[in-house]
Design an enzyme around this catalytic site. Structure first.
Site, mmCIF file in Angstrom:
data_model
loop_
_atom_site.group_PDB
_atom_site.id
_atom_site.type_symbol
_atom_site.label_atom_id
_atom_site.label_comp_id
_atom_site.label_asym_id
_atom_site.label_seq_id
_atom_site.Cartn_x
_atom_site.Cartn_y
_atom_site.Cartn_z
ATOM 1 N N SER A 146 8.729 1.925 1.551
ATOM 2 C CA SER A 146 8.122 3.257 1.618
ATOM 3 C C SER A 146 8.761 4.032 2.763
ATOM 4 O O SER A 146 9.209 3.435 3.752
ATOM 5 C CB SER A 146 6.622 3.122 1.890
ATOM 6 O OG SER A 146 6.060 4.376 2.215
ATOM 7 N N TYR A 159 -0.118 -0.432 7.125
ATOM 8 C CA TYR A 159 0.594 -0.474 5.838
ATOM 9 C C TYR A 159 2.073 -0.169 6.079
ATOM 10 O O TYR A 159 2.958 -0.857 5.565
ATOM 11 C CB TYR A 159 -0.046 0.546 4.892
ATOM 12 C CG TYR A 159 0.806 0.988 3.721
ATOM 13 C CD1 TYR A 159 0.844 0.236 2.552
ATOM 14 C CD2 TYR A 159 1.555 2.169 3.779
ATOM 15 C CE1 TYR A 159 1.612 0.653 1.465
ATOM 16 C CE2 TYR A 159 2.322 2.590 2.713
ATOM 17 C CZ TYR A 159 2.346 1.827 1.550
ATOM 18 O OH TYR A 159 3.109 2.244 0.493
HETATM 19 P P1 NAP Z 1 -0.330 2.978 -8.526
HETATM 20 O O1 NAP Z 1 0.129 4.105 -9.366
HETATM 21 O O2 NAP Z 1 -1.715 3.037 -7.974
HETATM 22 O O3 NAP Z 1 -0.141 1.638 -9.369
HETATM 23 C C1 NAP Z 1 -0.466 0.415 -8.817
HETATM 24 C C2 NAP Z 1 -0.209 -0.674 -9.847
HETATM 25 O O4 NAP Z 1 -0.311 -1.913 -9.184
HETATM 26 C C3 NAP Z 1 -1.193 -0.719 -10.985
HETATM 27 O O5 NAP Z 1 -0.500 -1.078 -12.162
HETATM 28 C C4 NAP Z 1 -2.178 -1.823 -10.571
HETATM 29 O O6 NAP Z 1 -2.775 -2.348 -11.741
HETATM 30 C C5 NAP Z 1 -1.225 -2.767 -9.856
HETATM 31 N N1 NAP Z 1 -1.760 -3.610 -8.796
HETATM 32 C C6 NAP Z 1 -2.520 -3.231 -7.741
HETATM 33 N N2 NAP Z 1 -2.753 -4.292 -6.938
HETATM 34 C C7 NAP Z 1 -2.114 -5.356 -7.491
HETATM 35 C C8 NAP Z 1 -1.986 -6.720 -7.129
HETATM 36 N N3 NAP Z 1 -2.579 -7.227 -6.035
HETATM 37 N N4 NAP Z 1 -1.260 -7.537 -7.933
HETATM 38 C C9 NAP Z 1 -0.668 -7.049 -9.034
HETATM 39 N N5 NAP Z 1 -0.759 -5.775 -9.440
HETATM 40 C C10 NAP Z 1 -1.476 -4.931 -8.657
HETATM 41 O O7 NAP Z 1 0.635 2.750 -7.252
HETATM 42 P P2 NAP Z 1 2.084 3.334 -6.902
HETATM 43 O O8 NAP Z 1 1.903 4.556 -6.103
HETATM 44 O O9 NAP Z 1 2.936 3.358 -8.113
HETATM 45 O O10 NAP Z 1 2.615 2.218 -5.892
HETATM 46 C C11 NAP Z 1 3.565 1.245 -6.270
HETATM 47 C C12 NAP Z 1 4.389 0.852 -5.070
HETATM 48 O O11 NAP Z 1 5.036 1.999 -4.529
HETATM 49 C C13 NAP Z 1 3.636 0.209 -3.902
HETATM 50 O O12 NAP Z 1 4.418 -0.824 -3.364
HETATM 51 C C14 NAP Z 1 3.517 1.338 -2.897
HETATM 52 O O13 NAP Z 1 3.412 0.846 -1.577
HETATM 53 C C15 NAP Z 1 4.843 2.011 -3.128
HETATM 54 N N6 NAP Z 1 4.894 3.392 -2.629
HETATM 55 C C16 NAP Z 1 4.149 4.369 -3.213
HETATM 56 C C17 NAP Z 1 4.232 5.662 -2.732
HETATM 57 C C18 NAP Z 1 3.456 6.814 -3.331
HETATM 58 O O14 NAP Z 1 3.458 7.909 -2.732
HETATM 59 N N7 NAP Z 1 2.810 6.633 -4.477
HETATM 60 C C19 NAP Z 1 5.067 5.945 -1.642
HETATM 61 C C20 NAP Z 1 5.799 4.930 -1.067
HETATM 62 C C21 NAP Z 1 5.714 3.650 -1.588
HETATM 63 P P3 NAP Z 1 -4.148 -3.247 -11.707
HETATM 64 O O15 NAP Z 1 -5.208 -2.368 -11.131
HETATM 65 O O16 NAP Z 1 -4.384 -3.630 -13.148
HETATM 66 O O17 NAP Z 1 -3.813 -4.422 -10.852
#
Ligand code: NAP
Length: 254
Positions: A146, A159
């Site tokens: 991130s 985080y």
């Molecule tokens: P998201 O849209 O909320 O999706 C999260 C996904 O992870 C869902 O499919 C959820 O499904 C699954 N999940 C959650 N906890 C889990 C666990 N313990 N084991 C397996 N699956 C799990 O999140 P996102 O924003 O795409 O984030 C994905 C990644 O991108 C993360 O590593 C986050 O740190 C990184 N990131 C995001 C952003 C941002 O702005 N969005 C920025 C920088 C980095 P279930 O509920 O069915 O488990």
């Protein structure tokens, strides 16, 4: 998203935490470019729905497996089922993360510190330990860090520190897994997803974040998928141990 290239034809890709958001978009992109994709998350219903969505987009080879990344049996089952169905693994995208608290670091409870370490860092290592015996020459690992790994926002300091750890892990694993497997990392900026809603859902905060970019917008899940697909593909065959910041120009490093 629109891509007519088929860089992953004949390849098998596992994406963790991939039933929505960035993980789903990465799985979709790899699948549309020809990969057999294995998607997973904690909830069976989410897994089933995501499999159907990918199939509806014309991705033929999709396997959905329930995998809470901090559950050892789930991790082993994810690898086992992948190898049973598709015979090998070419790409592993470690995308799962938790951000359970907005407390400052000095106020973060020990149980929360443990959870952050366990899901954001340790589970990524353990899943690669399980996958490693099945990774062949030319395989590729993508870690999802991130922009917070470079400059943690105060509401997500610890985080951010776990995401900094993934930058080091990328460098260390790239050495350890060379020359057969490349290990790279994407560092997304702010992308409106369920995960980021506590920040991007707030209009004032959203406008402030947009202004911090050079491109005057937040990222999309497709922006992240395009970067991950590049690094995982043979287009990046001479790139390993690198971090690609995908943040619209938000300041990260020289
Ligand atoms: P998201 O849209 O909320 O999706 C999260 C996904 O992870 C869902 O499919 C959820 O499904 C699954 N999940 C959650 N906890 C889990 C666990 N313990 N084991 C397996 N699956 C799990 O999140 P996102 O924003 O795409 O984030 C994905 C990644 O991108 C993360 O590593 C986050 O740190 C990184 N990131 C995001 C952003 C941002 O702005 N969005 C920025 C920088 C980095 P279930 O509920 O069915 O488990």
């Amino acid at each position: 998203m629109g891509s007519s290239s088929r860089r992953f034809q004949g390849k098998v890709a596992i994406v963790t935490a991939s039933t929505q958001g960035i993980g789903f978009a990465i799985a979709e992109r790899l699948g549309l470019e020809g990969a057999s994709v294995v998607i997973s998350s904690r909830k069976q219903k989410n897994v089933e729905e995501a499999v159907e969505k990918l199939k509806a987009k014309g991705i033929g080879q999709v396997l959905g497996v329930v995998c809470h990344v901090s559950n050892p049996q789930h991790r082993k089952n994810l690898i086992l089922q992948t190898v049973e169905k598709f015979g090998k693994i070419d790409v592993v995208v470690s995308n799962a993360a938790a951000n359970p608290s907005t407390d400052s670091i000095l106020e973060t409870k020990e149980s929360v510190l443990d959870k952050l370490w366990e899901i954001n860092v340790k589970a990524a290592i353990l899943i690669l330990q399980d996958a490693a015996p099945h990774l062949n020459k030319g395989s590729s690992v993508i870690l999802v860090s991130s922009i917070a790994g470079y400059d943690p926002h105060p509401s997500m300091s610890m985080y951010g520190v776990t995401k900094t750890a993934l930058l080091g892990l990328t460098k260390a694993l790239a050495k350890e897994m060379a020359p057969n497997t490349r290990v790279n990392c994407i560092a997304p900026g702010f992308v409106p997803t369920h995960f980021a809603d506590f920040i991007t859902g707030n209009d004032t905060m959203r406008a402030m974040l947009e202004q911090k970019t050079l491109l005057n917008r937040l990222g999309t899940t497709d922006d992240m998928a395009a970067a991950a697909a590049f690094l995982a593909s043979d287009d990046a065959s001479y790139i390993t141990g690198e971090i690609l910041v995908v943040a619209g120009g938000i300041n990260s490093r020289l």
